[in-house]
Design an enzyme around this catalytic site. Sequence first.
Site, PDB file in Angstrom:
ATOM      1  N   THR A   1       0.869  -1.176   0.000  1.00 35.15           N
ATOM      2  CA  THR A   1       0.000   0.000   0.000  1.00 35.15           C
ATOM      3  C   THR A   1       0.903   1.222   0.000  1.00 35.15           C
ATOM      4  O   THR A   1       1.525   1.552   1.020  1.00 35.15           O
ATOM      5  CB  THR A   1      -0.916   0.015   1.232  1.00 35.15           C
ATOM      6  OG1 THR A   1      -1.668  -1.195   1.276  1.00 35.15           O
ATOM      7  CG2 THR A   1      -1.882   1.196   1.178  1.00 35.15           C
TER       8      THR A   1
ATOM      9  N   LYS B   1      -0.469   5.712   8.359  1.00 36.31           N
ATOM     10  CA  LYS B   1       0.226   5.951   7.094  1.00 36.31           C
ATOM     11  C   LYS B   1      -0.741   5.936   5.918  1.00 36.31           C
ATOM     12  O   LYS B   1      -0.696   6.804   5.040  1.00 36.31           O
ATOM     13  CB  LYS B   1       1.320   4.889   6.918  1.00 36.31           C
ATOM     14  CG  LYS B   1       2.106   4.969   5.616  1.00 36.31           C
ATOM     15  CD  LYS B   1       1.580   4.016   4.550  1.00 36.31           C
ATOM     16  CE  LYS B   1       1.748   2.567   4.922  1.00 36.31           C
ATOM     17  NZ  LYS B   1       1.292   1.658   3.819  1.00 36.31           N
TER      18      LYS B   1
ATOM     19  N   LYS C   1      -7.021   0.664  -3.486  1.00 36.28           N
ATOM     20  CA  LYS C   1      -6.572   0.189  -2.174  1.00 36.28           C
ATOM     21  C   LYS C   1      -6.769   1.264  -1.104  1.00 36.28           C
ATOM     22  O   LYS C   1      -7.226   0.979   0.011  1.00 36.28           O
ATOM     23  CB  LYS C   1      -5.112  -0.226  -2.256  1.00 36.28           C
ATOM     24  CG  LYS C   1      -4.482  -0.601  -0.927  1.00 36.28           C
ATOM     25  CD  LYS C   1      -5.168  -1.769  -0.237  1.00 36.28           C
ATOM     26  CE  LYS C   1      -4.384  -2.172   1.010  1.00 36.28           C
ATOM     27  NZ  LYS C   1      -5.107  -3.171   1.812  1.00 36.28           N
TER      28      LYS C   1
END
Length: 295
Positions: A94, A239, A170
């Site tokens: 990711t 994140k 994603k």
Amino acid sequence: MNAGLIGLGKMGSGIARNLLRGGHGLTVYNRTAGRTEALRGEGARIANSVAEACASEVVMTMVADDAALESVVYGEKGILASLPLGGIHISFSTISVELSDRLAADHSAARQEYVAAPVFGRPEAAASAALIVVAAGPTAIIERAKPLLSSMSSRLVVFGEKPSLANVVKLCGNFLFACVIETLAETYAFARKSGVDPTVLHDFLTSAMFNTPIYKTYGSLITEGKFEPAGFEARLGFKDIRLVLQAAESAAVPMPVASVIHDRLVTAIARGNAESDWSVLGRIAAEDAGLAPVK
């Protein structure tokens, strides 16, 4: 197929084992060498460098973030310098949309191929080949890679030929996961503070109206207070939400709820929960309501 895999964390190790079970020749590399030794007895070849992991026609990466991926791609004797002409780099990580676009351009300039194929699923899904892969890249290249992707997943969904489209998907998915976790955290804190048994409420909600794995999984973690060991750490969730906000800003898309969740994860990390599961937002909501931890 013969392939290399770089990154043997909680997700990468499960992926590696399923590729080996699928009959693929696999060379593995990890910065912490001890994680590679566990796979030697299962048939994996051990690489001593990123360059050695790039000797096959395909190299896959499953690393934590942009910085880690940049290190293995652009570092001395990294993927970009070591992958053969026509070789394929598949990134399961990711990462930011910006980095994915840069990887696509730089691999193309080096006459290599690049596919973004981030995955949905926790470590137990990686171990049981139940991951969902969302991929984007040249159609012919994805077709070549399908035997590998099929061995490690239960479903492959292709979103187009521009690799970063998969990264957008994603980030969209992880944003929605975070929204569910935060709303469950607030809901069960409200229920507890009001005298409603959150476990009974959870059983009711997930049988009557929200009968889906995400509500069942994260609701159970919150009502039972099972935030360790982490399936997906709060620092990684933070994140990802930061990447969502960065990409949304670049696209001029306001995402006020993402900003709220960003700050909730900052709070979780500030209170010492960086390595707890990101469902630890349930603990944060309970603390804010003056509730004792679930025992």
